[in-house]
Design a protein around this motif. Structure first.
Motif, short mmCIF file in Angstrom:
data_model
loop_
_atom_site.label_atom_id
_atom_site.label_comp_id
_atom_site.label_asym_id
_atom_site.label_seq_id
_atom_site.Cartn_x
_atom_site.Cartn_y
_atom_site.Cartn_z
N THR A 133 1.80 11.23 -5.76
CA THR A 133 0.59 10.50 -6.12
C THR A 133 -0.35 11.30 -7.00
O THR A 133 -0.89 10.78 -7.99
CB THR A 133 -0.16 10.07 -4.84
OG1 THR A 133 0.67 9.19 -4.08
CG2 THR A 133 -1.46 9.35 -5.17
N THR A 156 -2.20 2.64 -5.78
CA THR A 156 -3.65 2.41 -5.84
C THR A 156 -4.31 3.41 -6.79
O THR A 156 -5.34 3.10 -7.40
CB THR A 156 -4.25 2.60 -4.44
OG1 THR A 156 -3.47 1.87 -3.49
CG2 THR A 156 -5.70 2.18 -4.39
N SER A 201 1.11 6.37 -3.87
CA SER A 201 0.07 5.37 -3.68
C SER A 201 -0.21 4.81 -5.07
O SER A 201 -0.82 5.47 -5.92
CB SER A 201 -1.20 5.98 -3.10
OG SER A 201 -2.24 5.01 -3.11
N SER A 259 0.86 -1.19 0.00
CA SER A 259 0.00 0.00 0.00
C SER A 259 0.89 1.23 0.00
O SER A 259 2.09 1.15 0.29
CB SER A 259 -0.92 0.03 1.22
OG SER A 259 -0.18 0.27 2.41
N GLY A 260 0.28 2.37 -0.29
CA GLY A 260 1.02 3.62 -0.20
C GLY A 260 1.49 3.90 1.22
O GLY A 260 2.60 4.41 1.44
N GLY A 291 1.79 0.55 -3.32
CA GLY A 291 2.56 1.75 -3.06
C GLY A 291 3.97 1.61 -3.59
O GLY A 291 4.43 0.50 -3.87
N SER A 325 -10.74 7.51 -2.13
CA SER A 325 -9.74 7.18 -3.12
C SER A 325 -9.80 8.15 -4.30
O SER A 325 -10.57 9.12 -4.31
CB SER A 325 -9.87 5.73 -3.61
OG SER A 325 -8.63 5.32 -4.20
#
Length: 390
Positions: free
Chosen positions: A184, A206, A204, A86-87, A218, A334
């Motif tokens: 990001t 994502t 991130s 993950s971030g 991430g 998000s």
């Protein structure tokens, strides 16, 4: 661009669009698969003692993840990239570079999860920090003998403040500090902080790199070999590496990064202009608007303005009415996917940020954030027109 005779699409002369699409041409597996394979395995066998394929255990390395890391490092013009689960796992690993007593300076307007990490984990581990407006304040008075790093986002989440990375990097280098930039919001398609003097870039994955709201990841990208070795040691020791399947999903997402961001940015600029004309909208914050204080800096240090915008309406009741009535636009946390999302920072992304800091940064119950997607712009405008009229 003339690619005749070129069998290695990692040449500097390739455009960023081609890098996103063709980088892995010279990194295909031995079977020539266009879509790089998912090596869904925990461990790797060896032919004998002292004979290794270069892979031992997926926590340490995996061909699919290594493929992704190579691509992200190249897009950010870094020496190496590390892909995390993950971030936040990426940021947490970077903070493991420091020891109790170390001090760092952060931008006061950051993603709420980062602030939560610094407040609840970093402080517990004996680190201290000072939060200031890096877009407007000189960091020099805040540097002490214990200061080791400066951490920022640009543009910031959610108030879209822009910091001059090159200018800040001159100060950090003079004082021997690491400059850590969360990239990001713009992705390597629009901005490359390492080129501007940053030492570490975090993402991130994502968000725009993955681009489809279907996986979490991430990245940490570095240009210094010694720093890379230190982070890789922490990485393999703590075990926060990205899984092979999630690595493959982000590989797939990067192939369309250029076309997605071009379209989303075009939509974001049109929506920003549209929102400025709406009766109940009191403020529109988008760095692509000439009146934005960071507009000229963005033109110098980035190739675009991104797909994120923030706006404020005249009452909390009206903000909640928007959230309760959107249909085409999703009310969700998000950002960075193909769908347009609207977020209420005060109860979602920044719910754990202290009230006094929220107020200082202008994050109130009238502020909404849009992650603009690639839908038809007429449909997005019609959606907001309908909601505003209810």
């Amino acid at each position: 661009m003339d690619c005749s005779g070129c069998n290695k699409c990692t040449e500097v002369r390739c455009s960023i669009e081609t890098k996103c699409q063709q980088l892995d041409r010279n990194l295909m597996d031995k079977w020539g698969a266009i879509s790089y394979p998912i090596y869904q395995t925990a461990t790797f066998a060896h032919d004998g003692f002292g004979q290794s394929t270069g892979y031992d255990y997926t926590r340490m390395q995996n061909p699919t993840r290594q493929q992704l890391e190579s691509i992200v490092a190249y897009l950010e013009n870094g020496k190496d990239a590390l892909a995390f689960s993950s971030g936040m796992a990426a940021i947490a690993t970077v903070m493991e570079l420091f020891k109790p007593g170390d001090h760092f300076i952060i931008d006061e307007d950051l993603y709420g999860g980062s602030i939560r990490l610094f407040n609840e984990i970093s402080k517990k581990n004996g680190l201290t920090y000072t939060a200031i407006s890096l877009s407007t304040e000189d960091i020099t008075p805040y540097i002490t003998e214990k200061t080791k790093a400066v951490y920022l986002e640009t543009p910031t989440n959610p108030m879209m403040n822009v910091t001059d990375i090159r200018k800040l990097s001159k100060i950090t280098k003079e004082h021997g500090l690491l400059l850590i930039v969360d990239n990001t919001f713009l992705s390597p398609y629009f901005q490359n902080p390492l080129n501007l003097g940053a030492d570490i870039v975090v993402h991130s994955g994502t968000k725009f790199l993955g681009g489809h709201h279907d996986t979490i990841g991430g990245f940490v990208v570095v240009k210094d070999e010694e720093l890379d070795e230190r982070i890789r040691f922490i990485y393999k020791t703590t075990g926060a590496g990205l899984s092979p399947f999630d690595s493959w999903l982000i590989l797939r997402g990067i192939r369309t990064l250029a076309v997605r961001l071009d379209r989303a940015q075009q939509n974001a600029l049109e929506l920003a202009e549209f929102l400025k004309e709406q009766e109940h909208v009191t403020k529109v914050i988008y760095p692509g608007l000439p009146e934005h204080p960071g507009y000229e800096i963005m033109k110098k240090q980035a190739r675009g303005f991104g797909a994120m915008l923030t706006f404020e309406v005249d009452s909390a009741e009206f903000a909640k009415k928007i959230l309760n009535n959107v249909q085409l636009i999703y009310f969700a946390e998000s950002l960075g996917g193909t769908e347009t999302l609207i977020t209420y920072p005060i109860t979602q992304t920044h719910a754990d940020v202290p009230k006094e800091l929220l107020e200082k940064n202008g994050i109130n119950d009238r502020v909404l954030r849009l992650s603009v997607g690639i839908e038809g712009i007429r449909d997005l405008k019609a959606e907001l027109t309908r909601v505003f009229a209810i």
